[in-house]
Design an enzyme around this catalytic site. Structure first.
Site, PDB file in Angstrom:
ATOM      1  N   LEU A   1       0.797  -1.229   0.000  1.00 59.23           N
ATOM      2  CA  LEU A   1       0.000   0.000   0.000  1.00 59.23           C
ATOM      3  C   LEU A   1       0.826   1.274   0.000  1.00 59.23           C
ATOM      4  O   LEU A   1       1.937   1.318   0.512  1.00 59.23           O
ATOM      5  CB  LEU A   1      -0.905  -0.011   1.228  1.00 59.23           C
ATOM      6  CG  LEU A   1      -1.830  -1.228   1.321  1.00 59.23           C
ATOM      7  CD1 LEU A   1      -2.606  -1.187   2.636  1.00 59.23           C
ATOM      8  CD2 LEU A   1      -2.783  -1.280   0.143  1.00 59.23           C
TER       9      LEU A   1
ATOM     10  N   GLU B   1      -0.060   5.924  -0.381  1.00 59.67           N
ATOM     11  CA  GLU B   1      -1.069   6.958  -0.120  1.00 59.67           C
ATOM     12  C   GLU B   1      -2.209   6.945  -1.135  1.00 59.67           C
ATOM     13  O   GLU B   1      -3.320   7.379  -0.822  1.00 59.67           O
ATOM     14  CB  GLU B   1      -0.423   8.343  -0.064  1.00 59.67           C
ATOM     15  CG  GLU B   1       0.014   8.736   1.326  1.00 59.67           C
ATOM     16  CD  GLU B   1      -1.096   8.535   2.370  1.00 59.67           C
ATOM     17  OE1 GLU B   1      -2.199   9.079   2.188  1.00 59.67           O
ATOM     18  OE2 GLU B   1      -0.863   7.817   3.350  1.00 59.67           O
ATOM     19  N   GLY B   2      -1.948   6.484  -2.355  1.00 56.07           N
ATOM     20  CA  GLY B   2      -3.013   6.371  -3.350  1.00 56.07           C
ATOM     21  C   GLY B   2      -4.108   5.433  -2.851  1.00 56.07           C
ATOM     22  O   GLY B   2      -5.299   5.755  -2.881  1.00 56.07           O
ATOM     23  N   HIS B   3      -3.694   4.267  -2.350  1.00 54.94           N
ATOM     24  CA  HIS B   3      -4.664   3.312  -1.807  1.00 54.94           C
ATOM     25  C   HIS B   3      -5.419   3.918  -0.615  1.00 54.94           C
ATOM     26  O   HIS B   3      -6.635   3.762  -0.491  1.00 54.94           O
ATOM     27  CB  HIS B   3      -3.953   2.040  -1.331  1.00 54.94           C
ATOM     28  CG  HIS B   3      -3.253   1.265  -2.399  1.00 54.94           C
ATOM     29  ND1 HIS B   3      -1.885   1.113  -2.424  1.00 54.94           N
ATOM     30  CD2 HIS B   3      -3.718   0.596  -3.483  1.00 54.94           C
ATOM     31  CE1 HIS B   3      -1.536   0.363  -3.469  1.00 54.94           C
ATOM     32  NE2 HIS B   3      -2.629   0.055  -4.136  1.00 54.94           N
TER      33      HIS B   3
ATOM     34  N   LYS C   1      -5.845   6.577 -11.660  1.00 52.79           N
ATOM     35  CA  LYS C   1      -4.504   6.169 -12.106  1.00 52.79           C
ATOM     36  C   LYS C   1      -4.622   5.075 -13.180  1.00 52.79           C
ATOM     37  O   LYS C   1      -3.909   5.084 -14.167  1.00 52.79           O
ATOM     38  CB  LYS C   1      -3.722   5.666 -10.886  1.00 52.79           C
ATOM     39  CG  LYS C   1      -2.575   4.738 -11.175  1.00 52.79           C
ATOM     40  CD  LYS C   1      -1.333   5.514 -11.411  1.00 52.79           C
ATOM     41  CE  LYS C   1      -0.168   4.677 -11.910  1.00 52.79           C
ATOM     42  NZ  LYS C   1      -0.130   3.298 -11.515  1.00 52.79           N
ATOM     43  N   ASP C   2      -5.535   4.133 -12.933  1.00 49.72           N
ATOM     44  CA  ASP C   2      -5.785   3.051 -13.892  1.00 49.72           C
ATOM     45  C   ASP C   2      -7.058   3.420 -14.657  1.00 49.72           C
ATOM     46  O   ASP C   2      -8.126   2.851 -14.433  1.00 49.72           O
ATOM     47  CB  ASP C   2      -5.925   1.728 -13.139  1.00 49.72           C
ATOM     48  CG  ASP C   2      -4.662   1.388 -12.368  1.00 49.72           C
ATOM     49  OD1 ASP C   2      -3.746   0.810 -12.953  1.00 49.72           O
ATOM     50  OD2 ASP C   2      -4.579   1.742 -11.168  1.00 49.72           O
TER      51      ASP C   2
ATOM     52  N   GLN D   1      -8.897   0.801 -16.724  1.00 54.90           N
ATOM     53  CA  GLN D   1      -9.493  -0.178 -15.813  1.00 54.90           C
ATOM     54  C   GLN D   1     -10.814   0.351 -15.260  1.00 54.90           C
ATOM     55  O   GLN D   1     -11.818  -0.373 -15.191  1.00 54.90           O
ATOM     56  CB  GLN D   1      -8.514  -0.456 -14.670  1.00 54.90           C
ATOM     57  CG  GLN D   1      -9.099  -1.177 -13.482  1.00 54.90           C
ATOM     58  CD  GLN D   1      -8.044  -1.552 -12.470  1.00 54.90           C
ATOM     59  OE1 GLN D   1      -7.250  -2.444 -12.714  1.00 54.90           O
ATOM     60  NE2 GLN D   1      -7.999  -0.865 -11.336  1.00 54.90           N
TER      61      GLN D   1
ATOM     62  N   SER E   1       2.591   4.256  -7.159  1.00 53.09           N
ATOM     63  CA  SER E   1       2.303   2.905  -7.634  1.00 53.09           C
ATOM     64  C   SER E   1       3.146   1.925  -6.833  1.00 53.09           C
ATOM     65  O   SER E   1       4.290   2.224  -6.486  1.00 53.09           O
ATOM     66  CB  SER E   1       2.668   2.802  -9.121  1.00 53.09           C
ATOM     67  OG  SER E   1       2.748   1.445  -9.509  1.00 53.09           O
TER      68      SER E   1
HETATM   69  P1  AMP Z   1      -3.352  -1.716  -7.241  1.00 52.33           P
HETATM   70  O1  AMP Z   1      -3.027  -2.172  -5.858  1.00 52.33           O
HETATM   71  O2  AMP Z   1      -2.193  -1.111  -7.971  1.00 52.33           O
HETATM   72  O3  AMP Z   1      -4.096  -2.771  -8.035  1.00 52.33           O
HETATM   73  O4  AMP Z   1      -4.370  -0.517  -7.084  1.00 52.33           O
HETATM   74  C1  AMP Z   1      -5.541  -0.656  -6.299  1.00 52.33           C
HETATM   75  C2  AMP Z   1      -6.419   0.554  -6.495  1.00 52.33           C
HETATM   76  O5  AMP Z   1      -5.694   1.724  -6.125  1.00 52.33           O
HETATM   77  C3  AMP Z   1      -6.829   0.761  -7.963  1.00 52.33           C
HETATM   78  O6  AMP Z   1      -8.178   1.225  -8.001  1.00 52.33           O
HETATM   79  C4  AMP Z   1      -5.870   1.816  -8.421  1.00 52.33           C
HETATM   80  O7  AMP Z   1      -6.371   2.601  -9.483  1.00 52.33           O
HETATM   81  C5  AMP Z   1      -5.727   2.653  -7.173  1.00 52.33           C
HETATM   82  N1  AMP Z   1      -4.485   3.429  -7.222  1.00 52.33           N
HETATM   83  C6  AMP Z   1      -3.236   2.949  -7.455  1.00 52.33           C
HETATM   84  N2  AMP Z   1      -2.339   3.964  -7.471  1.00 52.33           N
HETATM   85  C7  AMP Z   1      -3.045   5.103  -7.255  1.00 52.33           C
HETATM   86  C8  AMP Z   1      -2.696   6.486  -7.177  1.00 52.33           C
HETATM   87  N3  AMP Z   1      -1.437   6.901  -7.321  1.00 52.33           N
HETATM   88  N4  AMP Z   1      -3.678   7.381  -6.953  1.00 52.33           N
HETATM   89  C9  AMP Z   1      -4.971   6.971  -6.821  1.00 52.33           C
HETATM   90  N5  AMP Z   1      -5.359   5.682  -6.873  1.00 52.33           N
HETATM   91  C10 AMP Z   1      -4.421   4.763  -7.094  1.00 52.33           C
END
Ligand code: AMP
Length: 282
Positions: free
Chosen positions: A33, A35-37, A150-151, A154, A186
């Site tokens: 994880l 800060e985005g998460h 970000k995605d 998706q 990321s």
């Molecule tokens: P992941 O763990 O990379 O599969 O991401 C899980 C969720 O977090 C997905 O909905 C991503 O789009 C979101 N996410 C990943 N990185 C960021 C970010 N930098 N800012 C906002 N959301 C993010």
């Protein structure tokens, strides 16, 4: 914070929360994880979800052969500690055999929007994503699910799937959280070391450059995309996969004068495959 390790435990938790009249928010992640998460968890709470479930599952079905499934970063203890500091009521951590037992054969294919962009470079990726998110929705029975912009592709795929399959889940898109130098956060940034980490700035730099042109009145899609592409192509450590201007809602290709446009980029920098995007005119 409850830990739920299989679909049945997840379902029982969801049934109990719904019976108690609570609104369930779901935040799917692959862990490691940042800060985005954590921003997604906050947004789920702000959307009135008294019960927020976060999932951590590195989904083998969304990795193509030769991709980084085995070496994808994992740290369950650290992830749980981070979720404990946030308003997460339950963490869903199914094992691969729980999600894809022997003989598993059912997949969700979202046509159209899953083609092109990342779909062209990662065969089967969005089929794997749609399948696992459908399974998460069926187990966690959320009212709201939050995904990062970000995605961006998706998010578009999952909006289409949710609509088409009548899941009745409100899909919320969350703004991209960035490092101080602009790099989109990321889990895969952990692959970047030294000069590669510095070179990785070229993606966001290109998008900001396009944004500055747009603010200055430029409206030609090709000019905006070319500005973003040039920053990435000018970085010797980066290998561009794509830079494209698309309709922010439908992801249809755009050209000529635009009112609003989403510019999406993907590039390899050292061992990492990075993606980023910006929406202009909204
Ligand atoms: P992941 O763990 O990379 O599969 O991401 C899980 C969720 O977090 C997905 O909905 C991503 O789009 C979101 N996410 C990943 N990185 C960021 C970010 N930098 N800012 C906002 N959301 C993010």
């Amino acid at each position: 914070m409850e830990l739920l390790r299989n679909p049945r435990a997840m379902r029982e938790w969801a049934d109990a929360r719904r019976a108690a009249g609570e609104r369930i928010g779901l935040v799917p992640t692959m862990g490691y994880l940042h800060e985005g998460h954590m921003s997604l968890v906050r947004i789920a709470s702000e959307k009135g979800c008294g019960a927020v479930a976060a999932s951590i599952f590195v989904n083998p079905a969304q990795f193509a052969a030769g991709e980084d499934y085995e070496k994808y970063p994992r740290d369950e203890a650290r992830d749980l500690a981070m979720f404990r500091t946030a308003s997460v009521s339950a963490v869903y951590l199914p094992g691969v055999p729980d999600m894809y037992p022997e003989g598993y054969r059912t997949y969700v294919e979202v046509e159209g929007v899953s083609k092109g962009l990342c779909g062209a470079f990662r065969p089967g990726h969005f089929r794997g994503v749609a399948t696992v998110v459908a399974k998460l929705f069926l187990a966690a029975k959320p009212h709201v699910a939050v995904f990062g912009e970000k995605d961006y592709q998706q998010l578009a795929v999952l909006r289409a799937m949710t609509r088409d399959l009548d899941f009745g889940v409100e899909i919320v898109g969350a703004p991209i959280v960035r490092e101080e130098d602009g790099l989109a956060m990321s889990s895969r940034n952990a692959y970047l070391r030294g000069d590669d980490r510095i070179a990785a700035r070229c993606l966001s730099r290109g998008l900001f450059r396009a944004g500055a042109l747009f603010s200055g009145g430029e409206r030609e899609a090709e000019v905006l995309v070319r500005a973003a592409r040039a920053e990435i192509e000018g970085e010797p450590r980066a290998r561009l996969e794509y830079a494209e201007g698309r309709d922010p809602d439908t992801l249809a290709p755009l050209s000529g004068r635009v009112g609003a446009v989403t510019i999406l980029v993907a590039a390899r920098v050292g061992p990492a495959r990075l993606i980023d995007n910006v929406t202009l005119g909204r």
